[in-house]
Scaffold this motif. Structure first.
Motif, PDB file in Angstrom:
ATOM      1  N   LEU A   9      42.035  45.250  33.301  1.00 13.46           N
ATOM      2  CA  LEU A   9      40.928  45.704  32.445  1.00 13.46           C
ATOM      3  C   LEU A   9      41.403  45.919  31.008  1.00 13.46           C
ATOM      4  CD1 LEU A   9      38.969  48.096  34.850  1.00 13.46           C
ATOM      5  CD2 LEU A   9      38.415  45.736  34.213  1.00 13.46           C
ATOM      6  N   ASP A  10      42.668  46.348  30.837  1.00 10.28           N
ATOM      7  CA  ASP A  10      43.248  46.433  29.479  1.00 10.28           C
ATOM      8  C   ASP A  10      43.243  45.041  28.834  1.00 10.28           C
ATOM      9  OD1 ASP A  10      43.727  49.125  29.821  1.00 10.28           O
ATOM     10  OD2 ASP A  10      45.877  48.908  30.235  1.00 10.28           O
ATOM     11  N   ALA A  11      43.644  44.043  29.643  1.00 12.33           N
ATOM     12  CA  ALA A  11      43.683  42.668  29.135  1.00 12.33           C
ATOM     13  C   ALA A  11      42.275  42.162  28.832  1.00 12.33           C
ATOM     14  CB  ALA A  11      44.370  41.753  30.151  1.00 12.33           C
ATOM     15  N   VAL A  12      41.297  42.541  29.654  1.00 13.89           N
ATOM     16  CA  VAL A  12      39.897  42.168  29.407  1.00 13.89           C
ATOM     17  C   VAL A  12      39.434  42.765  28.085  1.00 13.89           C
ATOM     18  CG1 VAL A  12      37.516  42.621  30.182  1.00 13.89           C
ATOM     19  CG2 VAL A  12      39.221  41.818  31.830  1.00 13.89           C
ATOM     20  N   GLU A  13      39.771  44.032  27.866  1.00 15.43           N
ATOM     21  CA  GLU A  13      39.357  44.700  26.621  1.00 15.43           C
ATOM     22  C   GLU A  13      39.980  44.017  25.409  1.00 15.43           C
ATOM     23  OE1 GLU A  13      39.250  49.181  24.725  1.00 15.43           O
ATOM     24  OE2 GLU A  13      39.232  48.922  26.891  1.00 15.43           O
ATOM     25  N   GLU A  14      41.251  43.669  25.558  1.00 16.81           N
ATOM     26  CA  GLU A  14      41.950  43.001  24.447  1.00 16.81           C
ATOM     27  C   GLU A  14      41.312  41.632  24.180  1.00 16.81           C
ATOM     28  OE1 GLU A  14      46.172  41.098  23.258  1.00 16.81           O
ATOM     29  OE2 GLU A  14      46.199  42.482  24.969  1.00 16.81           O
TER      30      GLU A  14
ATOM     31  N   LEU B 215      39.600  38.781  35.718  1.00 17.84           N
ATOM     32  CA  LEU B 215      39.650  39.901  36.663  1.00 17.84           C
ATOM     33  C   LEU B 215      39.540  39.439  38.125  1.00 17.84           C
ATOM     34  CD1 LEU B 215      39.618  42.998  37.244  1.00 17.84           C
ATOM     35  CD2 LEU B 215      37.113  42.873  37.100  1.00 17.84           C
ATOM     36  N   CYS B 216      38.469  38.699  38.433  1.00 17.92           N
ATOM     37  CA  CYS B 216      38.210  38.343  39.847  1.00 17.92           C
ATOM     38  C   CYS B 216      39.351  37.518  40.434  1.00 17.92           C
ATOM     39  CB  CYS B 216      36.904  37.549  39.968  1.00 17.92           C
ATOM     40  SG  CYS B 216      35.486  38.366  39.233  1.00 17.92           S
ATOM     41  N   TYR B 217      39.910  36.597  39.631  1.00 17.73           N
ATOM     42  CA  TYR B 217      40.991  35.744  40.118  1.00 17.73           C
ATOM     43  C   TYR B 217      42.331  36.451  40.203  1.00 17.73           C
ATOM     44  CZ  TYR B 217      40.065  30.988  41.336  1.00 17.73           C
ATOM     45  OH  TYR B 217      39.724  29.870  42.037  1.00 17.73           O
ATOM     46  N   PRO B 218      42.791  37.039  39.079  1.00 15.34           N
ATOM     47  CA  PRO B 218      44.164  37.562  39.104  1.00 15.34           C
ATOM     48  C   PRO B 218      44.364  38.768  40.021  1.00 15.34           C
ATOM     49  CG  PRO B 218      43.115  37.953  36.956  1.00 15.34           C
ATOM     50  CD  PRO B 218      42.198  37.075  37.734  1.00 15.34           C
ATOM     51  N   LEU B 219      43.329  39.572  40.238  1.00 17.87           N
ATOM     52  CA  LEU B 219      43.540  40.776  41.062  1.00 17.87           C
ATOM     53  C   LEU B 219      43.979  40.419  42.490  1.00 17.87           C
ATOM     54  CD1 LEU B 219      43.484  43.841  41.484  1.00 17.87           C
ATOM     55  CD2 LEU B 219      41.043  43.659  41.973  1.00 17.87           C
TER      56      LEU B 219
ATOM     57  N   LEU C 111      35.416  47.347  41.212  1.00 16.10           N
ATOM     58  CA  LEU C 111      34.037  47.365  40.704  1.00 16.10           C
ATOM     59  C   LEU C 111      33.711  48.648  39.933  1.00 16.10           C
ATOM     60  CD1 LEU C 111      32.263  45.667  43.746  1.00 16.10           C
ATOM     61  CD2 LEU C 111      32.631  44.659  41.473  1.00 16.10           C
ATOM     62  N   PRO C 112      33.941  49.848  40.519  1.00 19.93           N
ATOM     63  CA  PRO C 112      33.645  51.048  39.737  1.00 19.93           C
ATOM     64  C   PRO C 112      34.493  51.138  38.461  1.00 19.93           C
ATOM     65  CG  PRO C 112      34.629  51.631  41.864  1.00 19.93           C
ATOM     66  CD  PRO C 112      34.332  50.163  41.892  1.00 19.93           C
ATOM     67  N   ALA C 113      35.757  50.685  38.557  1.00 16.29           N
ATOM     68  CA  ALA C 113      36.634  50.746  37.374  1.00 16.29           C
ATOM     69  C   ALA C 113      36.077  49.885  36.247  1.00 16.29           C
ATOM     70  CB  ALA C 113      38.048  50.300  37.751  1.00 16.29           C
ATOM     71  N   LEU C 114      35.593  48.688  36.606  1.00 17.08           N
ATOM     72  CA  LEU C 114      35.031  47.772  35.596  1.00 17.08           C
ATOM     73  C   LEU C 114      33.798  48.386  34.932  1.00 17.08           C
ATOM     74  CD1 LEU C 114      34.759  44.864  34.303  1.00 17.08           C
ATOM     75  CD2 LEU C 114      33.251  44.344  36.248  1.00 17.08           C
TER      76      LEU C 114
END
Length: 414
Positions: free
Chosen positions: A128-133, A147-151, A376-379
């Protein structure tokens, strides 16, 4: 049956739910034609499917129970060869399946899954840090990619004790195995490479064991028979776990995020406490089975479906293949009412077969659910104004009639 011509299954999976509706419209079970001119019985009735999935007269082993495979009529150039020819728990039958499942469950325990929770939380936060960046640099971020793939691939790599650098290659190999529109040679080459990578992993863990699933599988012993997994079985079990455990969780996350972003009133139910994240996960699994249809099972002897609560007068002959139509079953109006197509997290009965049923029920189901319940809740807490940045028709679809997910999931973080 009234439908002498088999329904042609689209190998590219362009319209999974339209096709599922067409399968259901022909009754609880119907003839279909798979890529490569292979005919099978597609079962879409949840009740009939449950009975067949638990019936000892239904096998997953083509070497014992599919005459066309035994006679050499199914060769490695058949597009789905890898799906039926693997030799592991996925295709084992009877006592052999029981032995393999016992050994695998000794290593892949509920405790091992639960112990992954803190690590899944850490990986989710990093992603999520990477998503924000990525969102600070670009207007749109592809959540399937970021997110969906790398997790799931990172979680499964750590679970296996795989070196960090292998994740990307693993992901590409699994992708190719699920692509039912690919050239047969591509799927087989990907499978061979996957076997090689995981064979190297097993060899490394024999030399230096760790606290990981691979080491656990090497050590697992059947107390009664004193047997262990052979080298081939070990590698094939890891292949099964990575292909079954990665792609399905990717699609679960993708479909859940997509459903919440396209149904803001459902997200509001969760935020207000009228529904839980568990409700989101189960309703997503029901309405959008991550595995739309799963090849193949085989009748061990003639099955009169009337005796199993199915249509009277319909017989699946011994040796005929069966396709479990999970996407069709999940939206069955007989079970879920006239609004079975609707995404409703407050639905009282979310029963589904997305993880299979009976003796072949997915061992990794608790892990897939755990990843979704964390991510999901974290996102949605991190990005409360998240919105989808493409029309439904522009998201594309995974090129597969097996794997049910979008090709991309572009969002604005808001």
């Amino acid at each position: 049956m009234g439908h002498p011509t088999p329904l042609l299954i689209d190998a590219t999976g362009r319209d999974i739910h339209g096709e599922a509706a067409r399968i259901r419209a022909r009754g609880p079970v119907t003839r279909v034609e798979l890529p490569g001119e292979v005919e099978a019985w597609a079962v879409s009735s949840p009740e009939l499917l449950k009975r067949l999935l638990t019936d000892p007269r239904v096998s997953k082993d083509p070497r014992q129970h599919w005459p066309r495979f035994i006679d050499g009529g199914i060769t490695p150039d058949w597009p789905l060869f890898t799906w039926v020819a693997v030799q592991n728990m996925f295709t084992a039958y009877g006592g052999e399946h029981k032995r393999l499942r016992l050994l695998v469950s000794k290593a892949f325990t509920a405790r091992r899954t639960a112990a992954l929770q803190p690590r899944i939380e850490e990986i989710t936060k990093e992603l999520l840090d990477a998503v924000e960046e990525a969102g600070s640099r670009n207007e749109l971020v592809d959540l399937r990619e970021e997110l969906c793939y790398p997790l799931p691939i990172r979680v499964i790599s750590e679970l296996f004790g795989l070196p960090e650098g292998n994740s990307q290659e693993l992901r590409e190999l699994v992708d190719r195995i699920f692509d039912t529109s690919a050239e047969p040679g591509e799927m087989n080459a990907a499978y061979e490479r996957l076997i090689a990578v995981l064979g190297e992993l097993v060899a490394a863990k024999r030399k230096s064991p760790g606290d990981d699933l691979t080491t656990g599988l090497i050590a697992a012993r059947d107390e009664e028979g004193g047997t262990r997994l052979s080298e081939q079985e070990l590698v094939d079990t890891l292949v099964l776990m990575i292909s079954a455990g990665h792609e399905t969780t990717v699609n679960l996350l993708d479909n859940a995020i997509h459903s919440l972003l396209t149904h803001p009133e459902q997200l509001a139910h969760v935020r207000s406490g009228r529904a839980s994240w568990d409700d989101v996960v189960e309703e997503t699994l029901r309405r959008d089975a991550p595995v739309a249809s799963l090849p193949l099972r085989y009748a061990v002897e003639d099955l009169a479906l009337g005796e199993l609560g199915g249509p009277e007068g319909v017989v699946i002959r011994g040796g005929e293949p069966i396709l479990a139509a999970y996407a069709a079953a999940g939206r069955d109006p007989g079970l879920h009412g006239a609004d079975a197509d609707v995404f409703d997290v407050t639905r009282a009965d979310k029963e589904h077969l997305a993880f299979g049923y009976g003796m072949h029920h997915c061992l990794g189901a608790p892990l897939g659910r755990l990843e979704a319940r964390i991510a999901l809740p974290a996102l949605f807490e991190r990005f409360p104004s998240l919105e989808l940045a493409a029309a439904a028709g522009d998201l594309g679809h995974v090129e597969s009639f097996i794997s049910n997910g979008h090709r991309r999931l572009p969002v604005r973080l808001g």
